[in-house]
Design an enzyme around this catalytic site. Structure first.
Site, PDB file in Angstrom:
ATOM      1  N   LYS A 114      52.280  48.250  43.435  1.00  0.00           N
ATOM      2  CA  LYS A 114      52.217  49.159  41.782  1.00  0.00           C
ATOM      3  C   LYS A 114      52.178  50.551  41.948  1.00  0.00           C
ATOM      4  O   LYS A 114      53.178  50.975  40.792  1.00  0.00           O
ATOM      5  CB  LYS A 114      50.213  48.612  42.140  1.00  0.00           C
ATOM      6  CG  LYS A 114      50.254  47.002  41.164  1.00  0.00           C
ATOM      7  CD  LYS A 114      49.532  47.201  40.255  1.00  0.00           C
ATOM      8  CE  LYS A 114      48.686  45.719  39.964  1.00  0.00           C
ATOM      9  NZ  LYS A 114      47.295  45.386  39.571  1.00  0.00           N
ATOM     10  N   LYS A 196      56.787  36.904  44.714  1.00  0.00           N
ATOM     11  CA  LYS A 196      55.607  35.902  43.740  1.00  0.00           C
ATOM     12  C   LYS A 196      55.893  35.720  42.780  1.00  0.00           C
ATOM     13  O   LYS A 196      56.392  36.910  42.111  1.00  0.00           O
ATOM     14  CB  LYS A 196      53.774  37.301  43.591  1.00  0.00           C
ATOM     15  CG  LYS A 196      52.768  36.006  44.129  1.00  0.00           C
ATOM     16  CD  LYS A 196      51.874  36.904  44.274  1.00  0.00           C
ATOM     17  CE  LYS A 196      51.952  37.828  42.930  1.00  0.00           C
ATOM     18  NZ  LYS A 196      50.831  39.264  42.450  1.00  0.00           N
ATOM     19  N   LYS A 199      53.492  37.404  36.096  1.00  0.00           N
ATOM     20  CA  LYS A 199      53.522  38.206  34.586  1.00  0.00           C
ATOM     21  C   LYS A 199      54.581  39.044  34.577  1.00  0.00           C
ATOM     22  O   LYS A 199      54.951  39.369  33.058  1.00  0.00           O
ATOM     23  CB  LYS A 199      52.134  38.339  34.207  1.00  0.00           C
ATOM     24  CG  LYS A 199      51.124  39.272  34.864  1.00  0.00           C
ATOM     25  CD  LYS A 199      49.560  38.958  34.505  1.00  0.00           C
ATOM     26  CE  LYS A 199      48.559  39.152  35.241  1.00  0.00           C
ATOM     27  NZ  LYS A 199      47.009  38.103  35.235  1.00  0.00           N
TER      28      LYS A 199
HETATM   29  P1  TYM Z   1      45.291  38.879  38.066  1.00  0.00           P
HETATM   30  O1  TYM Z   1      44.925  38.570  37.412  1.00  0.00           O
HETATM   31  O2  TYM Z   1      46.770  39.686  38.605  1.00  0.00           O
HETATM   32  O3  TYM Z   1      45.359  37.435  38.574  1.00  0.00           O
HETATM   33  C1  TYM Z   1      44.376  36.198  38.050  1.00  0.00           C
HETATM   34  C2  TYM Z   1      44.335  35.205  39.252  1.00  0.00           C
HETATM   35  O4  TYM Z   1      45.361  34.497  39.471  1.00  0.00           O
HETATM   36  C3  TYM Z   1      45.981  34.570  40.717  1.00  0.00           C
HETATM   37  N1  TYM Z   1      47.182  34.571  41.069  1.00  0.00           N
HETATM   38  C4  TYM Z   1      47.913  33.989  41.491  1.00  0.00           C
HETATM   39  N2  TYM Z   1      47.853  32.748  42.415  1.00  0.00           N
HETATM   40  C5  TYM Z   1      49.092  32.318  42.623  1.00  0.00           C
HETATM   41  N3  TYM Z   1      50.010  32.399  42.671  1.00  0.00           N
HETATM   42  C6  TYM Z   1      50.542  33.291  42.477  1.00  0.00           C
HETATM   43  N4  TYM Z   1      51.826  34.118  41.414  1.00  0.00           N
HETATM   44  C7  TYM Z   1      49.296  34.289  41.660  1.00  0.00           C
HETATM   45  N5  TYM Z   1      49.595  35.380  40.045  1.00  0.00           N
HETATM   46  C8  TYM Z   1      47.686  35.608  40.706  1.00  0.00           C
HETATM   47  C9  TYM Z   1      44.934  35.779  41.263  1.00  0.00           C
HETATM   48  O5  TYM Z   1      44.974  35.590  43.139  1.00  0.00           O
HETATM   49  C10 TYM Z   1      43.622  35.671  40.475  1.00  0.00           C
HETATM   50  O6  TYM Z   1      43.054  35.251  41.282  1.00  0.00           O
HETATM   51  N6  TYM Z   1      42.501  41.705  40.686  1.00  0.00           N
HETATM   52  C11 TYM Z   1      42.100  40.244  39.790  1.00  0.00           C
HETATM   53  C12 TYM Z   1      41.603  40.128  39.345  1.00  0.00           C
HETATM   54  C13 TYM Z   1      40.151  41.032  39.463  1.00  0.00           C
HETATM   55  C14 TYM Z   1      39.357  40.094  40.374  1.00  0.00           C
HETATM   56  C15 TYM Z   1      37.492  40.421  40.501  1.00  0.00           C
HETATM   57  C16 TYM Z   1      39.566  38.823  41.044  1.00  0.00           C
HETATM   58  C17 TYM Z   1      39.305  41.491  39.110  1.00  0.00           C
HETATM   59  N7  TYM Z   1      37.285  41.898  40.106  1.00  0.00           N
HETATM   60  C18 TYM Z   1      37.253  40.197  40.957  1.00  0.00           C
HETATM   61  C19 TYM Z   1      38.057  38.359  41.995  1.00  0.00           C
HETATM   62  C20 TYM Z   1      37.378  38.530  41.831  1.00  0.00           C
HETATM   63  C21 TYM Z   1      43.560  40.080  39.790  1.00  0.00           C
HETATM   64  O7  TYM Z   1      44.474  41.352  39.129  1.00  0.00           O
HETATM   65  O8  TYM Z   1      44.098  39.480  38.905  1.00  0.00           O
END
Ligand code: TYM
Length: 332
Positions: A114, A196, A199
């Site tokens: 990032k 990967k 979004k």
């Molecule tokens: P975020 O919002 O980027 O993504 C949400 C969830 O989607 C999964 N993910 C994917 N899984 C498979 N393939 C992909 N290409 C892909 N892109 C995203 C992510 O692994 C995630 O599970 N930091 C986290 C949010 C968060 C969180 C937490 C998660 C904040 N606090 C506590 C678990 C527990 C995030 O930015 O996810």
């Protein structure tokens, strides 16, 4: 319910929620609701580590809540809320920041990625982001954290912080474990399958959104990059594009990848793409429909968010009381 394991997970309220988010996390969130005490959170506080417009973020947070409901999160079974509505997240974040070493955060690969993408805004929040994530999880005494592969490192840091705090102050937090799906833990870009799916990819053909129109889903999958071998096989290292399509198809149809390989053996990439598009469209059409209904009633969404935050607060306040006592913040 007593005796059931607690689950916590979160998602950022970005405008696009992709098929990667759905397969890597959301699909599991829905399936786990019957057997666990689940707490699901729209993490708007994490979202401000990159630049945000307040009115857009406000709308996106409620839209994300609606999308989670449309995907099948049931507020009667699970707690669903927006992170900033529960100030205990910020309180625990600070306590944990003082227990985290700079070196630990410097190792986080997502921070490194990032910082490159947002070179004009490498703020302290971006750096300490994983600590807030640890606070989210530990605040609820969660034992399982369903996430995609990219969040594994953050959950591992959470485990280290949990152990460190419990060792210093006595048993305070439950030890969490990541729950990563066998298939689809890392859905890849449709255009550059070595990367990967994200979004924030500038090329919208690289990802599918849960809310995409059927013709867009079809077009994006038709254009998905494969290879010139013409043979359907699962080999993520060497055949990333085809393997990615097989993973998407398998997740949509709830079958193991090996079964999909059998089903498509002897067929061409055209058939694999068309059948995958069909499976994705079938899965997402009802979600899109429910989402439209839900977002037409913002008042109801706000009530659901408020009710979820009340329930979350009850758990969070207990943990904070314990932590504050151990840190010497109370006068008792
Ligand atoms: P975020 O919002 O980027 O993504 C949400 C969830 O989607 C999964 N993910 C994917 N899984 C498979 N393939 C992909 N290409 C892909 N892109 C995203 C992510 O692994 C995630 O599970 N930091 C986290 C949010 C968060 C969180 C937490 C998660 C904040 N606090 C506590 C678990 C527990 C995030 O930015 O996810």
């Amino acid at each position: 319910m007593e005796g059931r394991k607690r689950i916590f997970s979160g998602i950022q309220p970005s405008g696009n929620i992709t098929i990667g988010n759905y397969i890597g996390a959301l699909k599991n969130w829905i399936e786990l609701q019957d057997d666990y005490d689940c707490i699901y959170c729209v993490v708007d506080m994490h979202a401000i580590t990159v630049k945000q417009d307040a009115s857009v973020l406000r709308k996106r947070s409620l839209d994300a809540l609606a999308l989670l409901l449309a995907c099948g999160v049931e507020p009667e079974k699970s707690i669903l809320f927006i992170q900033s509505h529960v100030p205990e997240h910020a309180m625990l974040n600070w306590a944990l920041c003082c227990k985290t070493y700079i070196g630990e955060l410097q190792r986080m690969t997502q921070f490194k990625d990032k910082s490159v993408r947002h070179a004009d805004n490498i703020n302290a929040g971006l750096f300490t982001y994983p600590v807030l994530m640890a606070a989210d999880i530990l605040l609820y005494q969660a034992e399982l954290v369903p996430v995609g592969e990219d969040q594994k490192q953050h959950v591992e840091l959470t485990r280290d912080l949990c152990l460190r705090f419990n060792k210093t102050y006595g048993e305070t937090f439950a030890m969490p474990e990541p729950l990563i799906p066998k298939t689809g833990a890392r859905i890849m870009s449709l255009q550059e399958p070595q990367r990967k799916m994200s979004k924030s990819d500038p090329n919208p053909n690289a990802y599918i959104n849960v809310l995409d129109e059927p013709q867009d889903i079809e077009r994006k999958l038709k254009r998905a990059v494969t290879d010139c071998e013409g043979l359907i096989a699962y080999d993520p290292q060497n055949r990333a594009g085809v393997s990615n399509l097989l993973e998407i198809y398998s997740a949509m149809r709830n079958i193991p990848v090996e079964r999909s390989v059998e089903l498509f053996s002897g067929l061409g990439y055209g058939e694999l793409k068309a059948e995958t598009a069909k499976a994705v469209i079938e899965r997402f059409a009802p979600i899109r429909e429910r989402y439209r209904e839900l977002t037409s009633d913002r008042k109801r969404l706000l009530i659901i968010a408020e009710d979820g935050a009340d329930k979350a607060k009850r758990i969070a306040q207990k943990t904070i009381a314990k932590v504050y006592h151990k840190l010497g913040f109370d006068s008792k």
